[in-house]
Design a protein around this motif. Structure first.
Motif, mmCIF file in Angstrom:
data_model
loop_
_atom_site.group_PDB
_atom_site.id
_atom_site.type_symbol
_atom_site.label_atom_id
_atom_site.label_comp_id
_atom_site.label_asym_id
_atom_site.label_seq_id
_atom_site.Cartn_x
_atom_site.Cartn_y
_atom_site.Cartn_z
ATOM 1 N N SER A 8 41.554 37.646 41.804
ATOM 2 C CA SER A 8 42.884 37.256 42.275
ATOM 3 C C SER A 8 43.366 38.301 43.265
ATOM 4 O O SER A 8 43.056 39.487 43.135
ATOM 5 C CB SER A 8 43.861 37.118 41.110
ATOM 6 O OG SER A 8 44.002 38.343 40.441
ATOM 7 N N ARG A 9 44.100 37.823 44.264
ATOM 8 C CA ARG A 9 44.630 38.722 45.280
ATOM 9 C C ARG A 9 45.828 38.049 45.942
ATOM 10 O O ARG A 9 45.757 36.875 46.305
ATOM 11 C CB ARG A 9 43.549 39.030 46.318
ATOM 12 C CG ARG A 9 43.977 40.040 47.371
ATOM 13 C CD ARG A 9 42.842 40.456 48.328
ATOM 14 N NE ARG A 9 42.191 39.334 48.986
ATOM 15 C CZ ARG A 9 40.886 39.089 48.906
ATOM 16 N NH1 ARG A 9 40.086 39.877 48.223
ATOM 17 N NH2 ARG A 9 40.366 38.046 49.526
ATOM 18 N N ASP A 10 46.908 38.794 46.049
ATOM 19 C CA ASP A 10 48.108 38.308 46.729
ATOM 20 C C ASP A 10 48.600 36.966 46.187
ATOM 21 O O ASP A 10 48.983 36.066 46.945
ATOM 22 C CB ASP A 10 47.866 38.197 48.239
ATOM 23 C CG ASP A 10 47.468 39.515 48.873
ATOM 24 O OD1 ASP A 10 47.970 40.558 48.406
ATOM 25 O OD2 ASP A 10 46.656 39.500 49.817
ATOM 26 N N GLY A 11 48.562 36.799 44.881
ATOM 27 C CA GLY A 11 49.054 35.561 44.275
ATOM 28 C C GLY A 11 48.113 34.381 44.381
ATOM 29 O O GLY A 11 48.491 33.258 44.038
ATOM 30 N N MET A 12 46.912 34.612 44.830
ATOM 31 C CA MET A 12 45.927 33.532 44.966
ATOM 32 C C MET A 12 44.745 33.795 44.033
ATOM 33 O O MET A 12 44.422 34.941 43.739
ATOM 34 C CB MET A 12 45.414 33.446 46.410
ATOM 35 C CG MET A 12 46.493 33.219 47.457
ATOM 36 S SD MET A 12 47.306 31.622 47.301
ATOM 37 C CE MET A 12 46.101 30.575 48.080
ATOM 38 N N VAL A 13 44.113 32.711 43.587
ATOM 39 C CA VAL A 13 42.895 32.811 42.789
ATOM 40 C C VAL A 13 41.721 32.636 43.737
ATOM 41 O O VAL A 13 41.664 31.659 44.491
ATOM 42 C CB VAL A 13 42.860 31.736 41.681
ATOM 43 C CG1 VAL A 13 41.536 31.752 40.952
ATOM 44 C CG2 VAL A 13 44.025 31.940 40.716
ATOM 45 N N LEU A 14 40.811 33.595 43.720
ATOM 46 C CA LEU A 14 39.651 33.561 44.617
ATOM 47 C C LEU A 14 38.412 33.145 43.840
ATOM 48 O O LEU A 14 38.177 33.622 42.728
ATOM 49 C CB LEU A 14 39.426 34.925 45.241
ATOM 50 C CG LEU A 14 40.622 35.550 45.949
ATOM 51 C CD1 LEU A 14 40.281 36.960 46.403
ATOM 52 C CD2 LEU A 14 41.065 34.693 47.111
ATOM 53 N N ILE A 15 37.624 32.279 44.433
ATOM 54 C CA ILE A 15 36.358 31.851 43.843
ATOM 55 C C ILE A 15 35.280 32.064 44.890
ATOM 56 O O ILE A 15 35.358 31.515 45.995
ATOM 57 C CB ILE A 15 36.389 30.372 43.417
ATOM 58 C CG1 ILE A 15 37.520 30.132 42.416
ATOM 59 C CG2 ILE A 15 35.039 29.948 42.834
ATOM 60 C CD1 ILE A 15 37.764 28.673 42.092
#
Length: 127
Positions: A8-15
């Motif tokens: 997760s980074r800056d309020g986003m979920v990264l995949i």
């Protein structure tokens, strides 16, 4: 396609994932992530329940664990060291008890596989 990481980074979920074209990363909002998880759970239940499914086993599951809080029991499924999925189950239910017993059996099986037999047992010598 193979999932390589989640973060997760800056309020986003990264995949992160790889496919035949290389490495990729997608960023999802929390609402998009929740929608994706719900859709995947539904699809997974349908796939596992299909007559064409050859077993209830799911490829890629490394281990399972029961995590308990004061209110709930979480059935945690580890896909690898970084990726796990928690499924909450109310305490005191038959399902929670059955999942706990299954997790205990799987842990015992995994421990037995990880412990090599003694050299005496391998040679057929028992004292």
């Amino acid at each position: 396609m193979k999932i390589t990481y989640t973060d997760s980074r800056d309020g986003m979920v990264l995949i992160g994932f790889t496919d035949e074209r290389g490495e990729h990363e997608i960023a999802l909002s929390t609402i998009e992530t929740a929608d994706l998880i719900g859709a995947l759970r539904t699809s997974l239940e349908e796939a596992v329940g299909s007559a064409a499914a050859n077993s209830m086993g799911l490829p890629g599951i490394e281990r399972v664990q029961i995590v308990e809080t004061a209110e709930e029991v979480f059935f945690r499924v580890y896909m690898n060291d970084r990726i796990s999925h928690d499924y909450p189950v109310p305490k005191g239910t038959v399902l929670a008890d059955e999942l706990r017993m299954m997790a205990d059996r799987m842990e015992a099986r995994n421990s037995a596989k990880a412990t090599p037999p003694s050299p005496d047992i391998q040679k057929g010598k028992l004292n």
